[in-house]
Design an enzyme around this catalytic site. Sequence first.
Site, PDB file in Angstrom:
ATOM      1  N   LEU A  33       0.803  -0.895  -0.280  1.00 34.01           N
ATOM      2  CA  LEU A  33       0.157  -0.482  -0.193  1.00 34.01           C
ATOM      3  C   LEU A  33       1.007   1.121  -0.220  1.00 34.01           C
ATOM      4  CD1 LEU A  33      -2.629  -1.004   2.764  1.00 34.01           C
ATOM      5  CD2 LEU A  33      -3.589  -1.313   0.436  1.00 34.01           C
ATOM      6  N   GLY A  34       1.635   1.664   0.516  1.00 31.53           N
ATOM      7  CA  GLY A  34       2.983   2.121   0.639  1.00 31.53           C
ATOM      8  C   GLY A  34       4.259   2.076   1.261  1.00 31.53           C
ATOM      9  N   GLY A  86       7.381   3.400   3.374  1.00 33.16           N
ATOM     10  CA  GLY A  86       7.703   4.830   4.338  1.00 33.16           C
ATOM     11  C   GLY A  86       9.137   4.826   5.029  1.00 33.16           C
ATOM     12  N   VAL A 141       4.087  -1.428   4.376  1.00 31.81           N
ATOM     13  CA  VAL A 141       2.815  -0.945   4.782  1.00 31.81           C
ATOM     14  C   VAL A 141       2.124  -1.588   3.558  1.00 31.81           C
ATOM     15  CG1 VAL A 141      -0.035  -0.700   5.160  1.00 31.81           C
ATOM     16  CG2 VAL A 141       2.559   0.692   5.966  1.00 31.81           C
ATOM     17  N   LYS A 157       1.892  -3.206   9.221  1.00 31.51           N
ATOM     18  CA  LYS A 157       2.659  -2.065   8.352  1.00 31.51           C
ATOM     19  C   LYS A 157       4.485  -3.075   9.374  1.00 31.51           C
ATOM     20  CE  LYS A 157       4.952   1.559  10.737  1.00 31.51           C
ATOM     21  NZ  LYS A 157       4.915   2.580  11.598  1.00 31.51           N
ATOM     22  N   ASP A 178       4.593  12.729  16.876  1.00 34.06           N
ATOM     23  CA  ASP A 178       5.115  12.386  15.528  1.00 34.06           C
ATOM     24  C   ASP A 178       3.498  13.211  14.534  1.00 34.06           C
ATOM     25  OD1 ASP A 178       6.904  12.935  13.629  1.00 34.06           O
ATOM     26  OD2 ASP A 178       6.711  10.676  13.580  1.00 34.06           O
TER      27      ASP A 178
END
Length: 415
Positions: free
Chosen positions: A102-103, A105, A110, A122, A221
């Site tokens: 999904l992505g 980082g 993820v 994650k 954060d």
Amino acid sequence: MSLKECEELRLKNCLCKAYANLDIRNGGNGCLLWFADLVDLVVLQMGGQDLYIRVAALVLGMNIRCQNDYNNEDKKEDMELPIFDLTIISNATDNFASNNKLGEGRFGSVYKGGGGQEIAVKRLSKNSEQGLNEFRNEVIIISKLQHHNLVKLLDCCIQKNEKLLIYEYMHNKSLGLIYFLFDQTKSKLLDWCMCHNIIGGIVRGLLYLHEDSRLRIIHRDLKVSNILLNNNMNPKISDFGLAIAFGGDQIKANANRIVGTYGYMPPEYAKYGHFLVKTYVFSFGVLVLEIVSGKKNKEFCNFGQCLNLLGYAWRLWIEDRPTELIDEFLISGDSCILSEVLRCIHVGLLCVQQRPEDRPNISSVVLMLSSGNSLPNPGQPGFYTEKAPLAEHYSSRKLEASSTNEITFTLLEAR
């Protein structure tokens, strides 16, 4: 019948949903089984008894000790975490297939998982800066939080050097607000009604963290990439690896190390590591100004005056030109209510003021956004800078040519 015999009886019938001792007196005896909804439950005034409930494997997990491939220092930590088998997650994500990603980082990737229940996994990178302590911190803190504007952590897994967090799945790619906000094409899908709802949801989640949960939780954060969106575009705050819990009536603390994301960190924390409970209203203010403008604070630069997004927004405000900050797609949309947008800008500027004592606390922010009462004028924002353009500065060949408003500060390299 003993409790053990009751368990064996339950295992023979796949329709059994729960079991318990029928009579807990004298050590417990008899067997009570549930095959439909759990009814006939009683709250005992003196003591209680265990109730064993069948749930899906992806929801339940298991409580076991971490005895896997960690370094010696980590093995000294005698801790317990809710955990379930790596094989289950690997099967659910098709062995972390690229088409399920999904992505990606700073801390890892993820993935979408299936198998009866959609989940978001994650997967922390082996070289991730988020170590076991941050991983454990997120599990311990968020597992105790329940609010519809906070992402729900279902479980975790720590096996074979893998550190995995399993969340509820967000159909908007589990990337959320950042997926829409700063993309010229996708940002057109956000109208003001959606943005106003997102701002309201974020502040309600923060109100729960700061004032309504059992412990005061400071996220540390809060940023666009940590705001996820569900099917109805309702926001959920995620990623609690750096969060810190305040006990009782504690309202301030000092950090042993500076953590967070530059552009969202309050100045007093970035410089000295000091923070109050309401210090992180600053991060919310940055988020509001980014949502309204469609621009990133960290990357924005007004070349005419060398202002960041906060300084630019404040300059437009004091010059009575705040509408110039608003994203053109928002202000041109049918759902745009200009008074609401301007009020959000006003509240955002109050939240990012230089001095923490001048900023409102989160409960005041909720009232400011929901009422029509007059608001105080915002002061200069934190990290505000204004410098003469470089060409003008060097052509003058004099130090005096620089603006009298010039402020210098050291940029801290936060992760």
